[in-house]
Design an enzyme around this catalytic site. Structure first.
Site, PDB file in Angstrom:
ATOM      1  N   MET A  66       0.910  -1.210  -0.041  1.00  0.00           N
ATOM      2  CA  MET A  66      -0.058  -0.034  -0.038  1.00  0.00           C
ATOM      3  C   MET A  66       0.867   1.251   0.264  1.00  0.00           C
ATOM      4  O   MET A  66       2.094   1.251   0.479  1.00  0.00           O
ATOM      5  CB  MET A  66      -0.885   0.024   1.263  1.00  0.00           C
ATOM      6  CG  MET A  66      -1.992  -1.140   1.102  1.00  0.00           C
ATOM      7  SD  MET A  66      -2.910  -1.157   2.679  1.00  0.00           S
ATOM      8  CE  MET A  66      -4.013   0.193   2.609  1.00  0.00           C
ATOM      9  N   HIS A  67       0.085   2.426  -0.392  1.00  0.00           N
ATOM     10  CA  HIS A  67       0.914   3.705  -0.017  1.00  0.00           C
ATOM     11  C   HIS A  67       1.703   4.258  -1.197  1.00  0.00           C
ATOM     12  O   HIS A  67       2.088   5.397  -1.021  1.00  0.00           O
ATOM     13  CB  HIS A  67       1.393   4.091   1.434  1.00  0.00           C
ATOM     14  CG  HIS A  67       0.447   3.141   2.496  1.00  0.00           C
ATOM     15  ND1 HIS A  67      -0.888   3.748   2.658  1.00  0.00           N
ATOM     16  CD2 HIS A  67       0.870   2.480   3.577  1.00  0.00           C
ATOM     17  CE1 HIS A  67      -1.455   2.654   3.659  1.00  0.00           C
ATOM     18  NE2 HIS A  67      -0.185   1.983   4.231  1.00  0.00           N
ATOM     19  N   ASP A  96      -2.764  -5.176   0.371  1.00  0.00           N
ATOM     20  CA  ASP A  96      -2.130  -6.321   0.561  1.00  0.00           C
ATOM     21  C   ASP A  96      -2.678  -6.721   1.980  1.00  0.00           C
ATOM     22  O   ASP A  96      -3.175  -8.025   2.238  1.00  0.00           O
ATOM     23  CB  ASP A  96      -0.652  -6.221   0.776  1.00  0.00           C
ATOM     24  CG  ASP A  96       0.046  -5.104   1.787  1.00  0.00           C
ATOM     25  OD1 ASP A  96      -0.896  -4.521   2.458  1.00  0.00           O
ATOM     26  OD2 ASP A  96       0.966  -4.956   1.737  1.00  0.00           O
TER      27      ASP A  96
END
Length: 494
Positions: free
Chosen positions: A77-78, A233
């Site tokens: 992520m991110h 995830d």
């Protein structure tokens, strides 16, 4: 068959699943992380695509890939993946464990005073929004070229089917979303110099987002099959082990460490850096604590300190039973920390080493330190008023039965380990692919709990010993960080 592709930090993994939900095969390709400056963590998105081609080539050697009905995506992520109008990557992707943009976090919260109410989260350097503001402030020529901002797995979607979509769970971690309402927030985007036109369209995890490009279908010998939205995830990992209902929870020991609890309504606790995100299914959310270095601590210790692989280091402990009262302590903050400290400058340390300590003692300290830091995160989530009544373990680190039992003893909680736990996100992505494309499919049928492999009940005597050591552990971070923080900041400024 259904294919789940999980883009991790240290590697990309693909899981092939049949109609009955069984894992037929898994393949992987390694990835590396670049750290050109202190606190920086970057990857080249073109390497992600090469990894996709590698795993599909591997699968095609032993399976009839034309039988794959749909592909689902999961990913770290991110990460800020920036594309220009031609679809070319502008600069290396800035990853989730990058800590360069603390100043930008404060800047965004200063501009959008109710950002924590909107997102449910405190603004942290790991999230996507402050990364983009950092690019705007420090690399204006790159920022001016931005046409789309994509999360890592959504870049793979673009390469697979040429569309711009993201699912709710992954997009929650950008800090541009109103998490309660499940939509982009214009005020948060504007604080970073962006608008909705720079963003992919938001959809729920099981929704179809396009079809495999004709040239890829011909190249790989597949049909032009649907590409399903998928999930971040952690949410995908939760789907992979059947976490769909409120009160279900998991602990993930991957590169990072996560405690994840499903909820049927939005809630938040940003004061302790607890994450509040959408889940991969409609009308579901989750609360989550995150530690930035979990199994990656063991990988670092094995390779960089001992000079051996992880199984060789774990073998030193395989005959051990329970805690060691005389072992040194290890702070697992090798890349800063999120929950509960929210400190990008936090650093790791061995404390209390003597001539009497061995490699085995240090390996034990690494495993214990990760568990203690995970316990800090579990306590933070529980302090929000949310807790799990059924907790399972996933992630590469959970392959170690010794580590699993240590976690149960330290937390004083019953933990279960289920089949497929080491490939949870890829399996979850495959399940979302089936859920989104198989007619009349139901969540309870597709996303059930995998077979139980092992149950770890806490040992009360061991817990008492661990608790005494944990009381010392929690006092070490403020003492150590007060001493080394000026060094970390000086290093960052250079």
């Amino acid at each position: 068959m259904y294919l789940g592709i999980d883009l991790g930090t240290s590697g990309l993994k693909a899981a092939l699943m049949d109609d009955a939900g069984n894992i037929i095969d898994t393949k992987s390709a390694a990835l590396s992380v670049n750290s050109p400056n202190p606190l920086w963590s970057e990857q080249n998105p073109l390497d992600w695509w090469s990894a996709v081609e590698s795993v599909i080539d591997q699968l095609s050697q032993s399976h009839i890939v034309s039988q794959i009905k749909a592909i689902g995506l999961s990913g770290q992520m991110h990460g800020a993946t920036l594309l220009d109008e031609a679809g070319s990557v502008i600069r290396p992707a800035i990853l989730w464990n990058d800590g360069r943009c603390q100043a930008e976090c404060l800047e965004i919260e200063g501009v959008v005073s109710d950002s924590r109410r909107l997102t449910g989260n405190i603004m942290m350097p790991g999230f996507t929004a402050p990364k983009l503001l950092w690019v705007k402030n420090n690399e204006p020529k790159h920022f001016e070229r931005i046409h789309k901002v994509l999360l890592p797995k959504d870049y793979l979607r673009f390469r697979l089917c040429g569309t711009f979509f993201s699912d709710m769970s992954d997009a929650s971690g950008t800090m541009w979303m109103n998490t309660r309402e499940r939509c982009w927030d214009e005020s948060l985007l504007a604080a970073c110099g962006l608008t909705k036109k720079h963003m992919p369209e938001l959809v729920e995890g099981p929704q179809v987002t396009g079809t495999l490009l004709p040239e890829l279908a011909r190249k790989w010998g597949m049909d032009e099959i649907p590409i399903v939205a998928g999930a971040g995830d952690n949410a995908a990992g939760a789907i992979g082990v059947g976490l769909t209902e409120p009160g279900q929870g998991m602990i993930s020991l991957g590169t990072s460490g996560v405690y994840f609890v499903v909820a049927d309504q939005f809630s938040s606790f940003p004061e302790k850096a607890v994450h509040s995100f959408c889940h991969a299914l409609p009308d579901r959310w989750h609360l989550m604590s995150v530690m930035l270095s979990a199994a990656s601590c063991l990988d670092w210790f094995a390779k960089s300190v001992v000079g051996k692989d992880v199984p060789a280091v774990l073998s030193l402990l395989e005959n051990e039973d329970g805690p060691s009262e005389n072992a040194p302590f290890f702070l697992p903050y090798l890349s800063g920390e999120r929950t509960p400290h929210n400190d990008p400058n936090a650093s790791g340390a061995f404390i209390g080493l003597t001539h009497q300590h061995s490699t085995k003692d240090m390996a034990y300290a690494v495993l214990e330190g990760v568990c203690f830091a995970m316990a800090d995160g579990v306590d933070a989530v529980h302090a929000s008023g949310t807790s799990a009544n059924d907790i399972c373990l996933i992630g590469g680190g959970t392959k170690s039965a010794y580590w699993r039992q240590m976690m149960a003893d330290i937390l004083n909680l019953k933990l279960s380990y289920k089949q497929g736990g080491d490939v949870g996100p890829a399996l979850g992505a495959a399940r979302l692919a089936q859920l989104g494309t198989c007619e009349n499919s139901q969540v309870q049928n597709v996303c059930g709990s995998p077979p139980l492999v092992d149950t770890h009940n806490p040992n009360a005597e061991h817990h008492q010993i661990y608790q005494r050591r944990r009381n010392l552990f929690v006092s070490l971070y403020p003492a150590i960080q007060q001493a080394v923080s000026p060094l970390s900041q000086t290093s960052t400024e250079r």
